[in-house]
Design a protein around this motif. Structure first.
Motif, PDB file in Angstrom:
ATOM      1  N   VAL A   1      12.314  12.908 -16.678  1.00 44.14           N
ATOM      2  CA  VAL A   1      11.079  12.646 -17.464  1.00 44.14           C
ATOM      3  C   VAL A   1       9.962  12.806 -16.112  1.00 44.14           C
ATOM      4  CG1 VAL A   1       9.625  10.939 -18.099  1.00 44.14           C
ATOM      5  CG2 VAL A   1      11.748  11.291 -19.229  1.00 44.14           C
ATOM      6  N   ARG A   2       8.717  13.232 -16.633  1.00 45.08           N
ATOM      7  CA  ARG A   2       7.682  13.338 -15.528  1.00 45.08           C
ATOM      8  C   ARG A   2       6.562  12.493 -16.357  1.00 45.08           C
ATOM      9  NH1 ARG A   2       5.621  18.733 -12.886  1.00 45.08           N
ATOM     10  NH2 ARG A   2       5.389  19.433 -15.233  1.00 45.08           N
ATOM     11  N   LEU A   3       6.139  11.692 -15.602  1.00 45.66           N
ATOM     12  CA  LEU A   3       5.004  10.771 -15.932  1.00 45.66           C
ATOM     13  C   LEU A   3       3.655  11.467 -16.059  1.00 45.66           C
ATOM     14  CD1 LEU A   3       6.051   7.361 -14.212  1.00 45.66           C
ATOM     15  CD2 LEU A   3       6.740   8.296 -16.250  1.00 45.66           C
ATOM     16  N   GLU A   4       3.390  12.300 -15.131  1.00 51.91           N
ATOM     17  CA  GLU A   4       1.975  12.930 -15.127  1.00 51.91           C
ATOM     18  C   GLU A   4       2.145  14.478 -15.365  1.00 51.91           C
ATOM     19  OE1 GLU A   4      -0.384  12.299 -11.851  1.00 51.91           O
ATOM     20  OE2 GLU A   4      -0.554  10.255 -12.084  1.00 51.91           O
ATOM     21  N   PRO A   5       1.369  14.881 -16.339  1.00 53.04           N
ATOM     22  CA  PRO A   5       1.595  16.348 -16.476  1.00 53.04           C
ATOM     23  C   PRO A   5       0.921  17.348 -15.265  1.00 53.04           C
ATOM     24  CG  PRO A   5      -0.146  15.568 -17.767  1.00 53.04           C
ATOM     25  CD  PRO A   5       0.364  14.334 -17.269  1.00 53.04           C
ATOM     26  N   GLY A   6       1.516  18.627 -15.437  1.00 56.26           N
ATOM     27  CA  GLY A   6       1.130  19.467 -14.481  1.00 56.26           C
ATOM     28  C   GLY A   6       2.081  19.756 -13.236  1.00 56.26           C
TER      29      GLY A   6
ATOM     30  N   PHE B   1       6.382   9.271  -7.673  1.00 54.45           N
ATOM     31  CA  PHE B   1       7.343   9.029  -8.596  1.00 54.45           C
ATOM     32  C   PHE B   1       6.688   9.392  -9.950  1.00 54.45           C
ATOM     33  CE2 PHE B   1       9.401   6.537  -5.301  1.00 54.45           C
ATOM     34  CZ  PHE B   1      10.836   6.941  -5.653  1.00 54.45           C
ATOM     35  N   ARG B   2       5.381   9.412  -9.791  1.00 55.62           N
ATOM     36  CA  ARG B   2       4.568   9.800 -11.088  1.00 55.62           C
ATOM     37  C   ARG B   2       4.488  11.346 -11.378  1.00 55.62           C
ATOM     38  NH1 ARG B   2       2.538   5.913 -14.352  1.00 55.62           N
ATOM     39  NH2 ARG B   2       1.184   7.660 -15.387  1.00 55.62           N
ATOM     40  N   ARG B   3       4.674  12.167 -10.154  1.00 48.25           N
ATOM     41  CA  ARG B   3       4.410  13.421 -10.243  1.00 48.25           C
ATOM     42  C   ARG B   3       5.763  14.254 -10.410  1.00 48.25           C
ATOM     43  NH1 ARG B   3      -0.386  14.157  -5.454  1.00 48.25           N
ATOM     44  NH2 ARG B   3      -2.005  12.910  -6.713  1.00 48.25           N
ATOM     45  N   ALA B   4       6.985  13.840  -9.847  1.00 47.87           N
ATOM     46  CA  ALA B   4       8.016  14.527  -9.940  1.00 47.87           C
ATOM     47  C   ALA B   4       8.843  14.490 -11.138  1.00 47.87           C
ATOM     48  CB  ALA B   4       9.067  13.969  -8.579  1.00 47.87           C
ATOM     49  N   TRP B   5       9.684  15.200 -11.517  1.00 43.52           N
ATOM     50  CA  TRP B   5      10.773  15.035 -12.362  1.00 43.52           C
ATOM     51  C   TRP B   5      11.741  14.138 -12.037  1.00 43.52           C
ATOM     52  CZ3 TRP B   5      10.082  16.982 -17.334  1.00 43.52           C
ATOM     53  CH2 TRP B   5       9.131  18.079 -17.431  1.00 43.52           C
ATOM     54  N   MET B   6      11.915  13.158 -13.045  1.00 46.56           N
ATOM     55  CA  MET B   6      12.592  12.070 -12.577  1.00 46.56           C
ATOM     56  C   MET B   6      13.960  12.067 -13.699  1.00 46.56           C
ATOM     57  SD  MET B   6      11.182  10.532 -10.044  1.00 46.56           S
ATOM     58  CE  MET B   6      12.327   9.255  -9.721  1.00 46.56           C
TER      59      MET B   6
ATOM     60  N   ALA C   1       0.874  -1.274  -0.074  1.00 44.67           N
ATOM     61  CA  ALA C   1      -0.012   0.040  -0.050  1.00 44.67           C
ATOM     62  C   ALA C   1       0.732   1.251  -0.130  1.00 44.67           C
ATOM     63  CB  ALA C   1      -0.906  -0.087   1.354  1.00 44.67           C
ATOM     64  N   THR C   2       1.821   1.207   1.015  1.00 47.29           N
ATOM     65  CA  THR C   2       2.897   2.418   0.907  1.00 47.29           C
ATOM     66  C   THR C   2       3.532   2.543  -0.479  1.00 47.29           C
ATOM     67  OG1 THR C   2       3.082   2.237   3.226  1.00 47.29           O
ATOM     68  CG2 THR C   2       4.865   3.561   1.812  1.00 47.29           C
ATOM     69  N   PHE C   3       3.930   1.528  -1.122  1.00 45.59           N
ATOM     70  CA  PHE C   3       4.678   1.695  -2.436  1.00 45.59           C
ATOM     71  C   PHE C   3       3.674   2.248  -3.436  1.00 45.59           C
ATOM     72  CE2 PHE C   3       6.252  -0.249  -6.230  1.00 45.59           C
ATOM     73  CZ  PHE C   3       7.688   0.146  -6.335  1.00 45.59           C
ATOM     74  N   ALA C   4       2.577   1.685  -3.486  1.00 51.88           N
ATOM     75  CA  ALA C   4       1.506   2.225  -4.655  1.00 51.88           C
ATOM     76  C   ALA C   4       1.308   3.621  -4.250  1.00 51.88           C
ATOM     77  CB  ALA C   4       0.338   1.573  -4.463  1.00 51.88           C
ATOM     78  N   GLU C   5       1.215   4.107  -3.078  1.00 56.86           N
ATOM     79  CA  GLU C   5       1.028   5.558  -2.814  1.00 56.86           C
ATOM     80  C   GLU C   5       2.051   6.356  -3.168  1.00 56.86           C
ATOM     81  OE1 GLU C   5      -0.449   8.210   1.020  1.00 56.86           O
ATOM     82  OE2 GLU C   5      -0.123   6.284   1.246  1.00 56.86           O
ATOM     83  N   GLU C   6       3.283   5.792  -2.905  1.00 54.53           N
ATOM     84  CA  GLU C   6       4.569   6.405  -3.540  1.00 54.53           C
ATOM     85  C   GLU C   6       4.672   6.763  -4.801  1.00 54.53           C
ATOM     86  OE1 GLU C   6       7.960   5.392   0.139  1.00 54.53           O
ATOM     87  OE2 GLU C   6       7.565   4.215  -1.625  1.00 54.53           O
TER      88      GLU C   6
END
Length: 375
Positions: free
Chosen positions: A150-155, A37-42, A27-32
C-alpha cells in the motif's frame, strides 16, 4: 599493513552515517513519516488472506491504520477509520466481513462511501453528495506475487519500478512458500532503524548469538544491491545443511533452485526476507510505532509437502516446532541488543563507527539520507 590503519581506511566517513540524534525525537519521526512511510510502497500482508469477496487485512503504517478489502475480486485500500466518530472499522488483522464500523454501524461501500447510516433521515439528513464527502480516504494498493503493498500518498514510482530486480524474487517466493507456520507481532523498545540494522550484518553474530545463529552459518557474507534495497548471502554450516537436507527429503518439501544458502533481502524501508537452504522463508517488518518504539511483525513459511501423509504428522510438527523456536530465540536475542543500542544512542552525539563488515547498514543509511533530502 597495520590493522588499525587498514580498519580506518575501510571504515565509512562519519558524515555518511545517520547521527544518533536522528534515530529518535519527535521531529525526526514526523519527517520520516512524511518523506518515507507515506511515499514508499509498504508491505502490508499476503494476497492469500484476500482471496474471497469481503476478505480483509489491516495494517499500521507509521501511525496510519490501513484496511485492504476484497470487493468482488478487486482489492481496494482505505483509511481504517470511520469518518463519523473515528472508530477503527476492522479491528482484527484479517478476516471476512463488510466494512461496518463497530461503534455505530455505519456501512461503507467499495468506494469508501457510507451507504448505510442508521437513523440518517431522523438525525443527520445526509444526501448523496454529503455522504460522498464522508468517504474514507483511499490509498493505492499493489500486489507482487502474494505480497500486498500500500502507498499512502499517490505519485512517484510504481510498485514494480520500486522493487526493481527484487520483483521477480517476490514472485518466486510466492510460488515456493505457501504454508504459514508461525506469525506474531513483537514490541521492541527501540527505534525502527536500530531494530532493522540488527538484521543487516553478521558481524554481531558471534557475540549476540553464540548458541544459535553462530552455529547455523559460516563466516561468509556476500552483499549486493538493487537501488535502495540490498541482499546478503551466507553459507549454512555443514551441520545445518545436512539437517535441512534430511528435512527436505523426509517431508518432501520443495527447495528453491535460485536460493540455496541463507539469502537475506532488505526491501526499503523496513521489509526483511530471509530464505534458509531454499526451504524456509521468514518475512519481517520493522514497523515504527514512535521515535523510541517499533513492532517486529514476523511470518514464517514452509512450502507445501509432496508427501501428504507427512502433513500434520509428528515429523512435520517436530520440524515446525524446531524452526519456530529457533526463530523466536534469535529474534529475542536481537531485541535485547537493539534495545540496549537504542538506550545508548540517546546518550551520545557522535555517529556510529561503521566498518566494511557493515556495508549493508551503510547502504541503508544512504537510502535514508536520499529519502529525507527529497522535497
Amino acid at each position: 599493513m597495520d590493522d588499525r590503519v587498514q580498519m580506518k581506511q575501510l571504515a565509512y566517513p562519519p558524515d555518511t552515517v545517520i547521527p544518533p540524534q536522528r534515530y529518535s525525537g519527535d521531529a525526526t519521526f514526523a519527517e520520516e513519516v512524511a518523506k518515507i512511510f507515506r511515499r514508499a510502497w509498504m508491505f502490508v500482508g499476503f494476497a492469500n488472506d484476500l482471496q474471497n469477496d469481503n476478505d480483509f487485512i489491516t495494517a499500521e503504517i507509521a501511525g496510519t491504520s490501513v484496511l485492504v478489502q476484497n470487493f468482488g475480486g478487486e482489492l481496494r485500500a482505505f483509511h481504517n477509520v470511520c469518518t463519523h466518530r473515528y472508530a477503527q472499522i476492522h479491528l482484527r488483522p484479517c478476516g471476512n466481513g463488510k466494512p461496518v464500523c463497530p461503534y455505530h454501524g455505519w456501512i461503507f461501500n467499495r468506494d469508501g462511501v457510507p451507504v448505510g447510516i442508521p437513523g440518517n433521515r431522523e438525525h443527520f439528513g445526509f444526501d448523496e453528495a454529503a455522504r460522498k464527502r464522508l468517504a474514507l480516504p483511499r490509498f493505492e494498493v499493489g500486489v507482487r506475487g502474494r505480497f500486498v503493498f500500500v502507498r499512502l500518498e499517490p505519485g512517484g514510482r510504481g510498485l514494480d519500478e520500486q522493487l526493481g530486480a527484487y520483483g521477480p524474487v517476490l514472485d518466486h517466493l510466492s510460488e515456493m512458500f505457501t504454508d504459514r507456520i508461525d506469525e506474531d507481532v513483537l514490541p521492541w523498545d527501540a527505534n525502527w532503524k536500530t531494530a532493522l540494522e540488527s538484521a543487516l550484518e553478521v558481524y554481531h553474530v558471534d557475540a549476540t548469538h553464540p548458541e544459535t545463529f553462530k552455529k547455523f552459518a559460516k563466516k561468509i557474507w556476500i552483499c549486493s544491491y538493487e537501488g535502495e534495497h540490498s541482499r546478503g548471502t551466507t553459507h549454512l554450516s555443514d551441520t545445518s545443511a545436512r539437517w535441512w537436507d534430511g528435512v527436505i527429503e523426509r517431508l518432501g518439501l520443495p527447495r528453491s533452485e535460485m536460493l540455496r544458502n541463507y539469502d537475506h533481502f532488505m526491501i526499503f524501508p523496513n521489509l526483511a526476507i530471509g530464505v534458509t537452504h531454499g526451504a524456509l522463508m521468514s518475512v519481517q517488518t520493522y514497523d515504527p510505532v514512535g521515535p523510541d518504539r517499533s513492532n517486529l511483525h514476523f511470518r514464517l513459511f514452509l512450502g507445501e509437502t509432496s508427501k501428504p501423509k507427512t502433513k500434520g504428522g509428528p515429523t512435520r510438527k517436530a520440524v515446525e516446532a524446531n524452526v519456530c523456536g529457533f526463530n523466536r530465540t534469535v529474534l529475542d536475542e536481537d531485541r535485547r541488543v537493539a534495545e540496549s543500542a537504542h538506550r545508548g544512542l540517546k546518550q551520545v552525539q557522535v555517529p556510529a563507527a561503521l566498518g566494511s563488515c557493515e556495508e549493508r547498514i551503510a547502504a541503508f543509511h544512504q537510502a535514508w539520507f536520499a529519502r529525507m533530502a527529497a522535497e
